[in-house]
Design a protein around this motif. Structure first.
Motif, mmCIF file in Angstrom:
data_model
loop_
_atom_site.group_PDB
_atom_site.id
_atom_site.type_symbol
_atom_site.label_atom_id
_atom_site.label_comp_id
_atom_site.label_asym_id
_atom_site.label_seq_id
_atom_site.Cartn_x
_atom_site.Cartn_y
_atom_site.Cartn_z
ATOM 1 N N LEU A 52 46.472 -17.003 -31.181
ATOM 2 C CA LEU A 52 45.154 -16.393 -31.343
ATOM 3 C C LEU A 52 45.108 -15.716 -32.715
ATOM 4 O O LEU A 52 46.079 -15.091 -33.125
ATOM 5 C CB LEU A 52 44.954 -15.356 -30.230
ATOM 6 C CG LEU A 52 43.554 -15.220 -29.661
ATOM 7 C CD1 LEU A 52 43.034 -16.550 -29.137
ATOM 8 C CD2 LEU A 52 43.539 -14.196 -28.529
ATOM 9 N N ALA B 22 39.931 -14.888 -26.201
ATOM 10 C CA ALA B 22 40.158 -16.101 -25.394
ATOM 11 C C ALA B 22 39.698 -15.833 -23.971
ATOM 12 O O ALA B 22 40.024 -14.783 -23.394
ATOM 13 C CB ALA B 22 41.634 -16.461 -25.416
ATOM 14 N N ILE C 234 37.860 -20.287 -26.815
ATOM 15 C CA ILE C 234 38.104 -19.240 -27.824
ATOM 16 C C ILE C 234 36.833 -19.002 -28.631
ATOM 17 O O ILE C 234 36.153 -19.945 -29.039
ATOM 18 C CB ILE C 234 39.270 -19.638 -28.762
ATOM 19 C CG1 ILE C 234 40.567 -19.697 -27.953
ATOM 20 C CG2 ILE C 234 39.418 -18.640 -29.902
ATOM 21 C CD1 ILE C 234 41.804 -20.007 -28.726
ATOM 22 N N PRO D 160 40.544 -24.271 -29.845
ATOM 23 C CA PRO D 160 41.940 -23.814 -29.923
ATOM 24 C C PRO D 160 42.783 -24.834 -30.681
ATOM 25 O O PRO D 160 42.618 -26.039 -30.473
ATOM 26 C CB PRO D 160 42.372 -23.735 -28.457
ATOM 27 C CG PRO D 160 41.250 -24.213 -27.629
ATOM 28 C CD PRO D 160 40.079 -24.523 -28.493
#
Ligand code: G6P
Length: 613
Positions: free
Chosen positions: A209, A215, A224, A234
């Motif tokens: 991340l 998320a 996300i 992602p």
């Protein structure tokens, strides 16, 4: 600091979380907790102490659940106790949060929320955050996901968080800014953790991340978006981390395992990059900007702790071989000055974890002023690695013991390779010297192996003699001066004995006053250009009845006549000696700490990855 783990899928979440927390205990170990949804109702368990204390507290109670969160803490706000332990819950105990980082504006938020009637049980900033999210959700009548987004847009500070809620029992919400967060992607299951070590047992597919990303994680879907509410895809990558690399493998402590791993970890740092016979040295991560490094008017090295000591050794490398002036900065100091950085200045950021908050902030500051950043990190995909323009991983493998050992020698290996490659390209060292250095470097793993085999028993004996000392002095000159600092730091960190490292010649400007019959003085006195001068310093200590432990080059017949205890190490080029001379010092601190009954892998008050200021 603080480790976080969360799980959603079909397996038993509690078991996965507790196992994961044990792998993350190096990040903090003053209290631990879990929250799981059990038949859709939230159950929270928290305990002061280690993860094993939490397990004992929970006992044999079955916690069947396929969604949950867990935390191992390194206290920032509020003393370590059951109440301040995470997870923290909202007013109705319906949702729970785990948090790694610091919410800087928490006291203002806490006042506002208290005025609105919120009651807080703990002294933590993290509890304020979950109440703030609750407040926004209730006032706006919005989804939890939206409330998290709105709340985070008003938060000042650093965070990696995961939230679980009774109202949405099939979703975890995670977010980060400044503190690390990795999402492991399985088949209809997701694992969330501060680093990949709790995850690799189940999957090698991970998504990192980024800062300001949120998320929303369901069993079969990972969504996300960023704090501005813009969706992103992602980016899932495969990581190369074996389970055995994060287990003790028969050693009593991770630190000992990592000390003994060094012949291999140093070789791993060179693997695929160096072939001395062919005169081949390639650092694949330094290409586009290599001319910036070669032509830099000065280099600024940014680091903390042991990595800063590696930076001091690197200062000597770059100045000696490349003839470029170097400044080695504590990242924490650099970031709060008004440092003079010009467009095109070059910074090298050194960090084992790649997550140290001060180093990361120093990088951002230097970048904002136009500097080019080269990262020298161990953890692949870490924040510092990603914030750097280019760099080279040290490939030492996971380092779990809080006191850094193998990362230091691998950092030196990589920094040495960068320096001599640059020097060769610049023409500041000749082909013959370059080739000779490559040969010397390639021999280091074998020489480290020799030190480990030949000196371990003797160091155990010396440790027994000095285990009750109250102070230690470590002295060295030239390349061995940063080694003296590192030896003293190792002893302080894990045995809680006060120790100071000093340049040997500076002794006469102060530390000499401390020397008496009670004072052990460790000299790193290998045969190099300042050898004779160090011998004189040894005599000065002897004249004051100090007890000398000397690290000397094999075959030295002078110092053994003066010193009480002598540890021999093989000879090498003086620039490479720190890679060898630090090994006995690592062993000395390890054995003294064990004899004193200290928790070697998890020394009090320390954490491995310092993600707070
Ligand atoms: C902590 C660790 C040290 C480490 C320092 C810098 O203090 O206990 O072992 O040297 O942080 O960490 P980094 O990950 O940036 O190298």
């Amino acid at each position: 600091m603080c480790g976080i783990v969360a799980y959603i899928g079909e397996r038993n979440a509690y078991e996965i979380i507790v196992k994961g927390l044990k792998r993350l205990e190096y990040r903090g170990y003053d209290s631990a907790g879990v929250a799981v949804l059990n038949d859709s109702s939230l159950r929270v368990f928290k305990k002061k102490g280690k993860v094993s204390d939490l397990e004992n507290f929970i006992g044999t109670e079955k916690l069947p659940s396929s969604i949950g969160i867990g935390h191992t803490r390194w206290a920032t706000h509020g003393e370590p106790n059951d109440i301040n332990a995470h997870p923290h819950t909202d007013s109705n105990n319906k949702m729970a949060i785990i948090h790694n980082g610091i919410i800087e504006n928490y006291s203002t938020l806490k006042k506002e929320l208290t005025n609105k009637g919120h009651q807080f049980r703990s002294e933590t900033d993290s509890e304020v955050l979950i109440h703030f999210i609750e407040d926004i959700r209730d006032n706006n009548q919005c989804s939890l996901e939206e409330a998290v987004r709105l709340a985070l847009s008003k938060i000042v500070g650093a965070y990696a968080i995961v939230i679980v809620s009774e109202d949405d029992p099939n979703t975890l919400i995670a977010a980060r800014k400044g503190s690390p967060l990795v999402i492991g992607v399985g088949k209809d299951e997701y694992f969330i953790a501060s680093d990949a070590t709790p995850i690799v047992e189940y999957t090698n597919e991970v998504a990192y991340l980024n800062d300001y990303e949120i998320a929303v994680i369901k069993r079969d879907k990972l969504k996300i978006k960023n704090i501005e509410d813009v969706d992103s895809n992602p980016y899932i990558q495969t990581i190369d981390l074996e389970l055995e690399a994060i287990e003790k493998g028969g050693y009593e402590h991770f630190m000992l395992k990592e000390i003994f791993e060094q012949p291999r970890s140093i070789a791993d740092s060179m693997r695929g990059r160096l072939n001395a016979e062919k005169g081949y040295l390639v650092l694949g991560g330094i290409r586009e900007y290599s001319h910036k490094l070669e032509n830099a008017e000065r280099i600024i090295i940014l680091a903390c702790g042991t990595s800063w000591h590696a930076g001091l050794v690197a200062e000597y490398f770059f100045e000696e071989f490349c003839r470029i002036p170097v400044e080695v900065e504590y990242a924490s100091e650099f970031r709060y000055r008004n440092p003079v950085i010009k467009e095109g200045d070059v910074c090298i950021a050194i960090s084992q974890s790649g997550e140290t908050a001060d180093t990361l902030a120093a990088i951002e500051l230097a970048k904002s002023k136009g500097a080019i950043i080269f990262g020298v990190c161990n953890v692949v995909g870490s924040s510092i690695a990603r914030a750097s323009h280019e760099g080279a991983y040290i490939h030492a493998g996971p380092e779990i013991g809080v006191a850094s050992t193998k990362a230091f020698t691998s950092q030196l290996t990589v920094l040495f390779m960068i320096a001599i490659k640059m020097a060769y390209n610049k023409g500041t060292i000749k082909e013959a010297k370059y080739r000779q250095m490559l040969v010397e470097l390639e021999q280091i793993p074998n020489k480290v192996q020799q030190v480990l085999e030949n000196s371990s028993e003797q160091i155990e004996l010396i440790s027994k003699i000095f285990m009750f000392a109250r102070n230690f002095l470590y002295l060295g000159r030239g390349y061995n001066f940063p080694v003296a600092l590192e030896g003293a730091l190792k002893l302080k960190e894990i045995s809680y004995i006060h120790a100071e490292g000093y340049p040997a010649a500076e002794m006469k400007h102060g530390p000499i006053a401390l020397i008496d019959v009670e004072m052990p003085v460790v000299f790193i006195a290998t045969k190099d250009s300042s050898y004779e001068k160090v011998v004189s310093n040894i005599q000065e200590v002897k004249a004051r009845k100090g007890k000398v432990i000397a690290i000397v080059t094999e075959g030295d017949d002078l110092i053994p006549k003066m010193a009480e205890y002598v540890i021999e190490v093989p000879s090498t080029n003086e620039a490479l000696m720190p890679l060898i001379s630090v090994i006995p010092l690592q062993l000395l601190s390890y054995h003294i700490a064990v004899l004193r009954g200290c928790n070697v892998d998890q020394p009090r008050n320390l954490a491995k990855s310092v993600t707070v200021e």
